[in-house]
Design a protein around this motif. Structure first.
Motif, short mmCIF file in Angstrom:
data_model
loop_
_atom_site.label_atom_id
_atom_site.label_comp_id
_atom_site.label_asym_id
_atom_site.label_seq_id
_atom_site.Cartn_x
_atom_site.Cartn_y
_atom_site.Cartn_z
N THR A 91 0.85 -1.18 0.00
CA THR A 91 0.00 0.00 0.00
C THR A 91 0.89 1.24 0.00
N ASN A 92 0.33 2.38 -0.36
CA ASN A 92 1.15 3.56 -0.63
C ASN A 92 1.72 4.23 0.61
N GLU A 93 1.32 3.79 1.81
CA GLU A 93 1.84 4.46 3.01
C GLU A 93 3.29 4.10 3.31
N GLY A 94 3.75 2.94 2.83
CA GLY A 94 5.06 2.45 3.22
C GLY A 94 6.23 2.95 2.39
N PRO A 95 6.22 2.73 1.08
CA PRO A 95 7.36 3.14 0.26
C PRO A 95 7.52 4.66 0.24
N LYS A 96 8.77 5.11 0.17
CA LYS A 96 9.08 6.54 0.12
C LYS A 96 10.14 6.80 -0.95
N LEU A 97 10.09 7.99 -1.53
CA LEU A 97 11.11 8.43 -2.48
C LEU A 97 12.02 9.44 -1.82
N ASP A 98 13.28 9.43 -2.21
CA ASP A 98 14.21 10.47 -1.77
C ASP A 98 15.01 10.92 -2.98
N HIS A 99 15.35 12.20 -3.00
CA HIS A 99 16.09 12.76 -4.13
C HIS A 99 17.33 13.45 -3.62
N GLN A 100 18.48 13.02 -4.11
CA GLN A 100 19.77 13.61 -3.74
C GLN A 100 20.46 14.06 -5.02
N PRO A 101 20.15 15.26 -5.53
CA PRO A 101 20.66 15.68 -6.85
C PRO A 101 22.16 15.82 -6.92
N GLN A 102 22.84 15.87 -5.77
CA GLN A 102 24.29 16.00 -5.80
C GLN A 102 24.98 14.67 -6.08
N ASN A 103 24.25 13.57 -6.04
CA ASN A 103 24.83 12.26 -6.24
C ASN A 103 24.72 11.82 -7.70
N ALA A 104 25.60 10.93 -8.11
CA ALA A 104 25.54 10.40 -9.48
C ALA A 104 24.22 9.67 -9.70
N ASP A 140 2.86 16.78 -5.45
CA ASP A 140 1.94 17.31 -6.45
C ASP A 140 1.27 16.19 -7.24
N ALA A 141 1.62 14.96 -6.93
CA ALA A 141 0.96 13.78 -7.48
C ALA A 141 0.74 12.81 -6.33
N GLU A 142 -0.25 11.93 -6.49
CA GLU A 142 -0.59 10.99 -5.42
C GLU A 142 -0.03 9.61 -5.75
N MET A 143 0.66 9.03 -4.78
CA MET A 143 1.21 7.68 -4.96
C MET A 143 0.11 6.65 -4.73
N GLY A 144 0.03 5.68 -5.61
CA GLY A 144 -0.91 4.58 -5.45
C GLY A 144 -0.18 3.33 -5.00
N GLU A 145 -0.71 2.17 -5.37
CA GLU A 145 -0.10 0.91 -4.97
C GLU A 145 1.28 0.75 -5.62
N PHE A 157 11.02 -1.62 -9.16
CA PHE A 157 9.98 -1.15 -8.26
C PHE A 157 9.02 -0.28 -9.08
N HIS A 158 7.77 -0.69 -9.16
CA HIS A 158 6.76 0.04 -9.92
C HIS A 158 5.91 0.88 -8.97
N VAL A 159 5.75 2.13 -9.29
CA VAL A 159 4.97 3.06 -8.49
C VAL A 159 3.85 3.64 -9.36
N THR A 160 2.63 3.54 -8.89
CA THR A 160 1.51 4.15 -9.59
C THR A 160 1.34 5.59 -9.11
N ALA A 161 1.32 6.55 -10.03
CA ALA A 161 1.18 7.96 -9.68
C ALA A 161 -0.03 8.55 -10.41
N THR A 162 -0.77 9.39 -9.71
CA THR A 162 -1.97 10.03 -10.28
C THR A 162 -1.93 11.52 -9.99
N ARG A 163 -2.27 12.32 -10.97
CA ARG A 163 -2.38 13.77 -10.77
C ARG A 163 -3.45 14.35 -11.67
N ASP A 164 -3.96 15.50 -11.25
CA ASP A 164 -4.96 16.21 -12.03
C ASP A 164 -4.28 17.26 -12.89
#
Length: 419
Positions: A91-104, A140-145, A157-164
Motif C-alpha cells: 500500500t502507498n503508506e510504506g514506500p518513500k522516495l528520496d532525491h539527492q541531486p548531488q549524487n551520481a 503534487d501527485a498521489e502515490m498509489g499501490e 519497483f513500480h509506483v503508480t502515480a496520479t495527478r490532475d
C-alpha cells in the motif's frame, strides 16, 4: 480538469549481498502468504487478515494482500489457480522516495522489509518519467499501490502515480504566445515574450536566486572537503542534505513563479532549450565542470514541465544552438563582455548592448515561432551538444556576475524572497 495515471518503473541498482537477500526474503514471504490465503479461499479482508498476519512481512504488504486476495478468490478475478509471477504489492503508506541531486544516482526508494526494517536502495529512472517523479516527490501527485518485481535477476519497483491536469489549450501555433525560458547559472531562470507588435515585453530574471544557489553549492563543497579531511563523513552527508534541501525548495518556488508568469499571458506556450547531451559534452576545466555538471538544468526543466501540465500549459523544446550568441533584433552574432551583457556586432543594429539572459530568452521564444520546435520524445535526429549554445556557453564562462545592474530599467528582477 483531467486525471492522469502513470506507472513509474524504477530499476534497483547497486544491490549488495545483504539487500539482495532481504529482497528475496520479502518476495518469498509474500508468495507464501499469498498462496496460503488463496488456498484458504479468503473472500473477505477479515479472512485474508487471519492468514497473512502470521507471516514476516511489513504491514504495508499485508494490507495489500488483504485487498488483493479477496479479488482473486471473489467476483473481481475469480482465479482458478495461482501463478508464481505475482509481484510483491505494498500500500502507498510504506514506500518513500528520496532525491539527492548531488549524487551520481539521484533517486532512492525505501522498500519495507518487515515491521521494523526498511531498505533504502538507489534506483535508475526512465528519463521520460522524470517529471512524474518530481511531481510525486513534491506531493503534487498521489502515490498509489507499489509493486516489487524480479525479472531475470534484476529487481524493479513500480509506483503508480496520479495527478490532475487541466486540458491543454487548443489554440493553434500561430495563436499561441511563446515564452522563452532561459536557464543559466548567473540568472537561475529568465523569461520573456513578445507583444502583438513584436516588441519584447515583461522580462523577468531570477538572478538573486542564481546567486543564492551558487553560494549554497560553494558552501557545500567547501564544508564537505573540510569535514572529509577530519574523517567526519556522516556529518558531511547530513550537512549536505540540509543544503540540497534548501536548493530544492528554492527550485520549486522559482518554477512555480515561472508558471504564474505563463498564466498571466494569453494562450501561452513555454519554450525550453533542449539540453540533451549537454553534460556529456561539457569540458571547461575542472572548476567550471564541477559547477556546471552540478547545476540543476534537468531538475528545473522537469519541474517546469510537470507544473505546466497541471495548469494545462503546453511546453515545447527547441535546439539551443546560438540562442545566447545571436542578436534577437538583427540575428547577427555578438559577444559577451560581461556575463550579464550581450553586445551586438552589427554597427547598424539599434540594439547595441542588451541584458544577455533576456536576449537568450527572446531567441528561444523566436525559435519556436519560426517553426523549429520538437517534443521531448523526438530525440533521435537531434544535433548533439558539440554545436549547441546553451546557458553554459562560454565567452561567457568568465566568472558570472553577481550583479544584474546591466538589466534595463523596465525589467523585473525577482530575488530570493520575491512573492
Amino acid at each position: 480538469m483531467t486525471e492522469l495515471t502513470e506507472t513509474l518503473e524504477l530499476k534497483l541498482v547497486e544491490l549488495n549481498a545483504h539487500k539482495h537477500r532481504k529482497l528475496c526474503e520479502t518476495k518469498q514471504a509474500y508468495q507464501d502468504a499469498l498462496k496460503a490465503a488463496f488456498n484458504a479461499n479468503c473472500t473477505t479482508q477479515t479472512e485474508a487478515n487471519d492468514v497473512v498476519v502470521n507471516y514476516d512481512l511489513s504491514g504495508y504488504a499485508k494490507n495489500a494482500l488483504k485487498k488483493y486476495v479477496p479479488q482473486l478468490c471473489g467476483d473481481s478475478y475469480n482465479a482458478d489457480e495461482l501463478h508464481n509471477d505475482h509481484p510483491v504489492r505494498f500500500t502507498n503508506e510504506g514506500p518513500k522516495l528520496d532525491h539527492q541531486p548531488q549524487n551520481a544516482l539521484e533517486w532512492y526508494v525505501k522498500i519495507p522489509h518487515h515491521e521494523d526494517y526498511h531498505l533504502w536502495i538507489p534506483v535508475q529512472i526512465n528519463p521520460n518519467q522524470r517529471e512524474w517523479l518530481e511531481a510525486l516527490y513534491a506531493d503534487d501527485a498521489e502515490m498509489g499501490e507499489c509493486r516489487l518485481i524480479e525479472r531475470d535477476g534484476t529487481w524493479y519497483f513500480h509506483v503508480t502515480a496520479t495527478r490532475d491536469v487541466e486540458e491543454q489549450s487548443q489554440a493553434s501555433v500561430d495563436e499561441r504566445t511563446p515564452i522563452g525560458v532561459d536557464i543559466g547559472e548567473a540568472s537561475l531562470v529568465t523569461v520573456c515574450h513578445r507583444d502583438e507588435s513584436g516588441s519584447p515585453v515583461r522580462p523577468e530574471l531570477w538572478a538573486n536566486d542564481g546567486k543564492a544557489v551558487r553560494r549554497l553549492r560553494k558552501t557545500y563543497f567547501t564544508a564537505k572537503r573540510r569535514l572529509q579531511k577530519r574523517g567526519s563523513e556522516r556529518i558531511a552527508e547530513s550537512y549536505g542534505d540540509t543544503l540540497w534541501s534548501q536548493i530544492d525548495n528554492l527550485f520549486h518556488r522559482v518554477t512555480r513563479e515561472v508558471i504564474e508568469y505563463a498564466e498571466s499571458v494569453e494562450n501561452p506556450v513555454l519554450v525550453l532549450e533542449d539540453l540533451t547531451y549537454i553534460r556529456e559534452n561539457m569540458d571547461y576545466g575542472k572548476y567550471m565542470n564541477r559547477r556546471l555538471h552540478g547545476w540543476g538544468f534537468a531538475k528545473l526543466h522537469a519541474q517546469i514541465r510537470y507544473k505546466a501540465a497541471e495548469k494545462g500549459i503546453p511546453v515545447e523544446t527547441v535546439n539551443p544552438r546560438n540562442t545566447s550568441k545571436a542578436c534577437h533584433a538583427c540575428g547577427e552574432h555578438g559577444s559577451r563582455p560581461r556575463q550579464a551583457t550581450f553586445r551586438c556586432s552589427n554597427d547598424d543594429c539599434w540594439l547595441g548592448e542588451y541584458q544577455a539572459d533576456v536576449n537568450g530568452a527572446i531567441n528561444i521564444a523566436d525559435r519556436y515561432r519560426s517553426g523549429e520546435s520538437h517534443r521531448r520524445s523526438d530525440r533521435a535526429s537531434r544535433q548533439k551538444a558539440g554545436d549547441d549554445d546553451s546557458a553554459t556557453d562560454g565567452a561567457s564562462l568568465t566568472g558570472p556576475q553577481d550583479s544584474h545592474a546591466d538589466a534595463e530599467t523596465q525589467q523585473k528582477t525577482c530575488g530570493p524572497y520575491a512573492s
